[in-house]
Design an enzyme around this catalytic site. Structure first.
Site, PDB file in Angstrom:
ATOM      1  N   HIS A 174      39.765 -28.788 -27.230  1.00  0.00           N
ATOM      2  CA  HIS A 174      40.484 -28.345 -26.037  1.00  0.00           C
ATOM      3  C   HIS A 174      39.609 -28.507 -24.801  1.00  0.00           C
ATOM      4  O   HIS A 174      38.388 -28.607 -24.910  1.00  0.00           O
ATOM      5  CB  HIS A 174      40.896 -26.874 -26.183  1.00  0.00           C
ATOM      6  CG  HIS A 174      39.827 -26.002 -26.791  1.00  0.00           C
ATOM      7  ND1 HIS A 174      39.741 -25.771 -28.148  1.00  0.00           N
ATOM      8  CD2 HIS A 174      38.778 -25.352 -26.245  1.00  0.00           C
ATOM      9  CE1 HIS A 174      38.700 -24.997 -28.401  1.00  0.00           C
ATOM     10  NE2 HIS A 174      38.082 -24.736 -27.262  1.00  0.00           N
ATOM     11  N   GLN A 242      42.489 -22.450 -22.578  1.00  0.00           N
ATOM     12  CA  GLN A 242      41.921 -23.555 -23.369  1.00  0.00           C
ATOM     13  C   GLN A 242      43.072 -24.411 -23.891  1.00  0.00           C
ATOM     14  O   GLN A 242      43.780 -24.002 -24.816  1.00  0.00           O
ATOM     15  CB  GLN A 242      41.074 -23.002 -24.530  1.00  0.00           C
ATOM     16  CG  GLN A 242      39.759 -22.372 -24.069  1.00  0.00           C
ATOM     17  CD  GLN A 242      39.148 -21.449 -25.103  1.00  0.00           C
ATOM     18  OE1 GLN A 242      39.822 -20.537 -25.606  1.00  0.00           O
ATOM     19  NE2 GLN A 242      37.882 -21.649 -25.431  1.00  0.00           N
ATOM     20  N   ARG A 272      27.638 -30.592 -32.592  1.00  0.00           N
ATOM     21  CA  ARG A 272      28.458 -29.605 -33.305  1.00  0.00           C
ATOM     22  C   ARG A 272      29.882 -29.838 -32.839  1.00  0.00           C
ATOM     23  O   ARG A 272      30.175 -29.747 -31.638  1.00  0.00           O
ATOM     24  CB  ARG A 272      28.009 -28.190 -32.946  1.00  0.00           C
ATOM     25  CG  ARG A 272      28.912 -27.073 -33.489  1.00  0.00           C
ATOM     26  CD  ARG A 272      28.434 -25.736 -32.944  1.00  0.00           C
ATOM     27  NE  ARG A 272      29.141 -24.572 -33.428  1.00  0.00           N
ATOM     28  CZ  ARG A 272      30.264 -24.074 -32.894  1.00  0.00           C
ATOM     29  NH1 ARG A 272      30.845 -24.677 -31.889  1.00  0.00           N
ATOM     30  NH2 ARG A 272      30.805 -22.972 -33.377  1.00  0.00           N
ATOM     31  N   ASP A 274      33.086 -28.535 -32.361  1.00  0.00           N
ATOM     32  CA  ASP A 274      33.690 -27.202 -32.317  1.00  0.00           C
ATOM     33  C   ASP A 274      35.147 -27.253 -32.773  1.00  0.00           C
ATOM     34  O   ASP A 274      35.891 -28.159 -32.417  1.00  0.00           O
ATOM     35  CB  ASP A 274      33.617 -26.680 -30.874  1.00  0.00           C
ATOM     36  CG  ASP A 274      34.240 -25.297 -30.731  1.00  0.00           C
ATOM     37  OD1 ASP A 274      33.708 -24.363 -31.359  1.00  0.00           O
ATOM     38  OD2 ASP A 274      35.243 -25.153 -30.017  1.00  0.00           O
ATOM     39  N   GLU A 316      32.313 -27.807 -37.340  1.00  0.00           N
ATOM     40  CA  GLU A 316      32.453 -26.361 -37.293  1.00  0.00           C
ATOM     41  C   GLU A 316      33.831 -26.056 -37.858  1.00  0.00           C
ATOM     42  O   GLU A 316      34.828 -25.991 -37.143  1.00  0.00           O
ATOM     43  CB  GLU A 316      32.313 -25.827 -35.867  1.00  0.00           C
ATOM     44  CG  GLU A 316      32.092 -24.319 -35.828  1.00  0.00           C
ATOM     45  CD  GLU A 316      33.265 -23.506 -35.310  1.00  0.00           C
ATOM     46  OE1 GLU A 316      33.269 -22.282 -35.525  1.00  0.00           O
ATOM     47  OE2 GLU A 316      34.177 -24.074 -34.696  1.00  0.00           O
ATOM     48  N   HIS A 386      27.107 -16.669 -33.189  1.00  0.00           N
ATOM     49  CA  HIS A 386      27.667 -16.055 -31.973  1.00  0.00           C
ATOM     50  C   HIS A 386      29.105 -15.573 -32.172  1.00  0.00           C
ATOM     51  O   HIS A 386      29.648 -14.899 -31.318  1.00  0.00           O
ATOM     52  CB  HIS A 386      27.593 -17.057 -30.822  1.00  0.00           C
ATOM     53  CG  HIS A 386      28.570 -18.185 -31.001  1.00  0.00           C
ATOM     54  ND1 HIS A 386      28.418 -19.134 -31.991  1.00  0.00           N
ATOM     55  CD2 HIS A 386      29.727 -18.482 -30.365  1.00  0.00           C
ATOM     56  CE1 HIS A 386      29.444 -19.971 -31.932  1.00  0.00           C
ATOM     57  NE2 HIS A 386      30.242 -19.612 -30.962  1.00  0.00           N
ATOM     58  N   ASP A 387      29.745 -15.998 -33.277  1.00  0.00           N
ATOM     59  CA  ASP A 387      31.122 -15.585 -33.532  1.00  0.00           C
ATOM     60  C   ASP A 387      31.174 -14.372 -34.449  1.00  0.00           C
ATOM     61  O   ASP A 387      30.153 -13.959 -35.010  1.00  0.00           O
ATOM     62  CB  ASP A 387      31.910 -16.740 -34.175  1.00  0.00           C
ATOM     63  CG  ASP A 387      32.306 -17.799 -33.148  1.00  0.00           C
ATOM     64  OD1 ASP A 387      32.543 -17.445 -31.979  1.00  0.00           O
ATOM     65  OD2 ASP A 387      32.369 -18.988 -33.533  1.00  0.00           O
ATOM     66  N   ARG A 509      33.137 -10.184 -29.296  1.00  0.00           N
ATOM     67  CA  ARG A 509      31.976 -10.919 -29.817  1.00  0.00           C
ATOM     68  C   ARG A 509      30.737 -10.779 -28.932  1.00  0.00           C
ATOM     69  O   ARG A 509      29.629 -11.097 -29.359  1.00  0.00           O
ATOM     70  CB  ARG A 509      32.341 -12.397 -30.011  1.00  0.00           C
ATOM     71  CG  ARG A 509      33.346 -12.624 -31.133  1.00  0.00           C
ATOM     72  CD  ARG A 509      33.837 -14.058 -31.180  1.00  0.00           C
ATOM     73  NE  ARG A 509      34.606 -14.383 -29.983  1.00  0.00           N
ATOM     74  CZ  ARG A 509      35.033 -15.608 -29.678  1.00  0.00           C
ATOM     75  NH1 ARG A 509      34.777 -16.620 -30.484  1.00  0.00           N
ATOM     76  NH2 ARG A 509      35.716 -15.818 -28.569  1.00  0.00           N
TER      77      ARG A 509
END
Ligand code: OTU
Length: 631
Positions: A174, A242, A272, A274, A316, A386-387, A509
């Site tokens: 996105h 997004q 990475r 995403d 990911e 981080h998630d 988060r």
């Protein structure tokens, strides 16, 4: 409305009408894969010609230092599977202020044995809310307060000189609603609108919603957002700002491929990818992990194999083990390759379940369901990131073991959120809308989830360091590249600052996205402190791992050895190495001959560096990395 069943027509760009070196085998692969996606388009040949012309220009513009890296990596395609590979993940600003500041942290990274640095998105994000940088306004610009592309290039090459490969977070599912494409779409440009999934009314969105899940059911319910400027609905899997890219449109693929190579030429060594599972949508499906999604990844891999062959891609895909494995390498001989790296999210989530339940059955089942990674590919293992910890990855395991997913997992998540009289954890539920029995995700720093927030003197506080060590020892020994999450090396706990409180009100988060704690970092140099103990554990795990070729990602995959004691996780890495983890509050004794062949062999615990007798005792929450050698 977009015609979702047919690809959009393509416009060859005469500007790039040069002769390209298109004899490379990767170009053949690229053509084959893209023909499967877009071949029914009558203009496919012209489009493909333009694509390769443009990619070839980028390929020729690749700087000499990176071409040298390409040559070296082609000679050693397994480099990233080495037992000395350890990763580290951080936000640029929270870790070091800005890109220049990261230079000052290199020595710290080296002290942990880090050879791979994943920087969370630092491209120019959307103005205002931007999902921690995951809403990109401009792929080619750096967030202003973090520096410039020149700063990134300088950092990438400084890291490379110290044998640290930089990983760039490429948000390709996105773009932000203020990215040039989305702005043009909102201004009524039909071509720009075709870069997205747009709908005049709710007819199709309502049909899609019947089978598509939700990532943020509480803060961003539904998968479509009404855009008044366009007078259309637009597909937005994540936050409303997004906008999902429409990979059915070959122009989108081309733009993303060019962007990938442009970024690679700035010095990126790993991308990475995403939200990889979401790239393709098909009515009547979950729109996750679709075959066309894999084709898009195969095509991107072929683009890099041609234009920037040193560069790796990491998926990911926070999905169950079997599905995550499908993102690695080639599933069948001769099939085009996919990613070299993929997160093993299910292993991570299951290790948290084992901590809570003092029972390794879910973890064993995940490991059993983990296919061997294809040659030249590797898992990424981790304890936290981080998630949130996403629980849905464990559905197949809980189904296999019998019993209700909701019941079992709601007990686990309640425990992790401190809603249990004996709980050692201080997490916070994510996206459950206040329903204590709902299961979605759990937030919290590793230290807070493992008991570091308990008052001194609490019986479980004494086990916090052991649990921290145990969880990391699993990530280090399983088979894959372990990636540390910034702050964990100092056992940093949840962020309860004013700023974090405000941020978590919007997205929970932020509880586990603290700033680098300078005080703790300084403490890490002083023996006797919490930070020093955690840091030393990680350093030692890294040293022992680096000295043990059997722990390389490509070496013998973990084979479960079933002991009747449910608290023990036991797996072999080949004939000479056995890892045993005690997920319980009690000491455990087992016989060495039950987990390996002791005949004529000596056994040493590589972690404690002590010879083991015929039976072995593991204190609560401890582990052994056993090496069997001929006596
Ligand atoms: C990724 O994550 C990122 O890691 C998140 O930080 C972003 O918010 C998100 O994409 C959008 O860019 O589903 O497989 O449950 O695990 O959003 C991709 C929360 C994802 C994340 C989820 C995730």
């Amino acid at each position: 409305m977009n015609d979702l069943s047919a690809p959009k027509p393509v416009e060859p760009n005469p500007q790039y009408a040069t002769t390209a070196d298109t004899n490379h085998p990767a170009v053949g692969v690229l053509r084959q894969v893209l023909a499967a996606l877009y071949g029914s388009n009558p203009q496919f040949d012209a489009w493909f010609h333009t694509l390769t012309q443009h990619l070839d220009l980028l390929r020729q513009a690749r700087p000499a230092a990176l071409r040298a890296l390409d040559a070296a990596r082609i000679q050693d395609p397994q480099w990233f599977t080495h037992q000395s590979m350890i990763g580290y993940c951080a936000y640029v600003d929270r870790f070091a202020g800005d890109l220049r500041g990261v230079h000052d942290r290199i020595a710290h990274l080296e002290s942990l044995g880090v050879r791979y640095l994943h920087l969370l998105p630092f491209s120019k994000p959307r103005a205002g809310e931007n999902d921690g940088g995951f809403a990109i306004a401009d792929y080619d610009a750096v967030r202003e307060d973090l520096g410039t592309m020149a700063d990134f290039e300088a950092l990438a090459s400084a890291l490379r000189a110290r044998q640290i490969s930089v990983c760039f977070d490429f948000v390709l599912n996105h773009v932000a609603d203020d990215h040039a494409w989305a702005r043009a779409a909102q201004a009524g440009d039909a071509k720009a609108q075709s870069y997205f999934y747009t709908f005049d009314d709710r007819t199709l969105p309502d049909q899609y919603e019947k089978t598509v899940g939700q990532v943020f059911p509480e803060t961003a319910p539904g998968n479509f957002t009404w855009n008044a400027a366009m007078g259309k609905w637009v597909w937005t899997t994540f936050y409303p700002y997004q906008w999902d890219l429409n990979y059915r449109n070959p122009m989108v693929f081309a733009e993303i491929a060019y962007t990938l190579v442009r970024l690679a030429n700035h010095g990126v060594e790993v991308f990475r990818l995403d939200s990889a599972p979401f790239l393709w949508k098909e009515l009547g499906t979950t729109c996750l992990n679709l075959p066309e999604t894999h084709l898009v990844l195969q095509a991107l891999r072929a683009v890099l194999a041609w234009a920037a062959p040193a560069v790796l891609v990491k998926s990911e895909a926070i999905v169950p083990a079997a599905q995550a494995a499908a993102y690695l390498g080639a599933s069948r001989p001769g099939e085009p390759e996919k990613c070299q790296l993929a997160y093993h999210g299910a292993l991570m989530a299951a290790s948290w379940v084992a901590c809570v339940e003092r029972d390794t059955s879910v973890l064993r089942s995940v490991i059993r369901d983990t296919p061997k990674p294809p040659v030249h590919s590797s898992w990424v293992t981790y304890v936290r990131c981080h998630d949130d910890i996403v629980w849905s990855m464990l559905r197949p395991q809980i189904a296999q073991l019998g019993g209700s997913y909701e019941q079992r997992m709601s007990a686990v998540t309640q425990y992790l959120c401190g809603n249990h009289p004996e709980s050692f954890a201080r997490g916070i539920p994510f996206q459950t809308s206040g329903n204590p029995n709902a299961v979605h995700g759990t937030n919290g720093m590793a230290a807070s989830l493992l008991g570091y927030e308990l008052p001194d003197g609490h019986p479980q506080r004494a086990f916090a360091l052991q649990r921290f060590t145990l969880m990391h020892a699993l990530a280090y020994a399983f088979g894959g590249m372990p990636v540390l999450y910034m702050g964990d090396e100092f056992a940093q706990t949840n962020d309860y600052s004013e700023a974090a409180r405000a941020a978590t009100a919007i997205d929970g988060r932020w509880l586990h996205r603290p700033r680098w704690d300078g005080e703790r970092a300084a403490q890490a140099a002083r023996p006797g402190t919490t930070a020093h103990a955690a840091c030393e554990v990680l350093r030692r795990l890294g040293r022992v791992r680096a000295a043990t070729p059997a722990f390389a990602a490509h070496a013998n995959p973990a084979q479960i050895i079933d002991l009747p004691d449910a608290a023990l996780l036991v797996f072999a890495r080949g004939p000479d190495h056995v890892c045993v983890f005690n997920f319980s509050d009690q000491e455990r004794v087992f016989s060495l001959s039950d987990v390996g062949n002791t005949r004529g062999r000596q056994v040493t615990d590589l972690w404690t560096d002590r010879a083991a007798g015929s039976t072995h005792m593991l204190a609560p929450w401890t582990f052994a990395w056993l090496a069997y050698t001929s006596a």
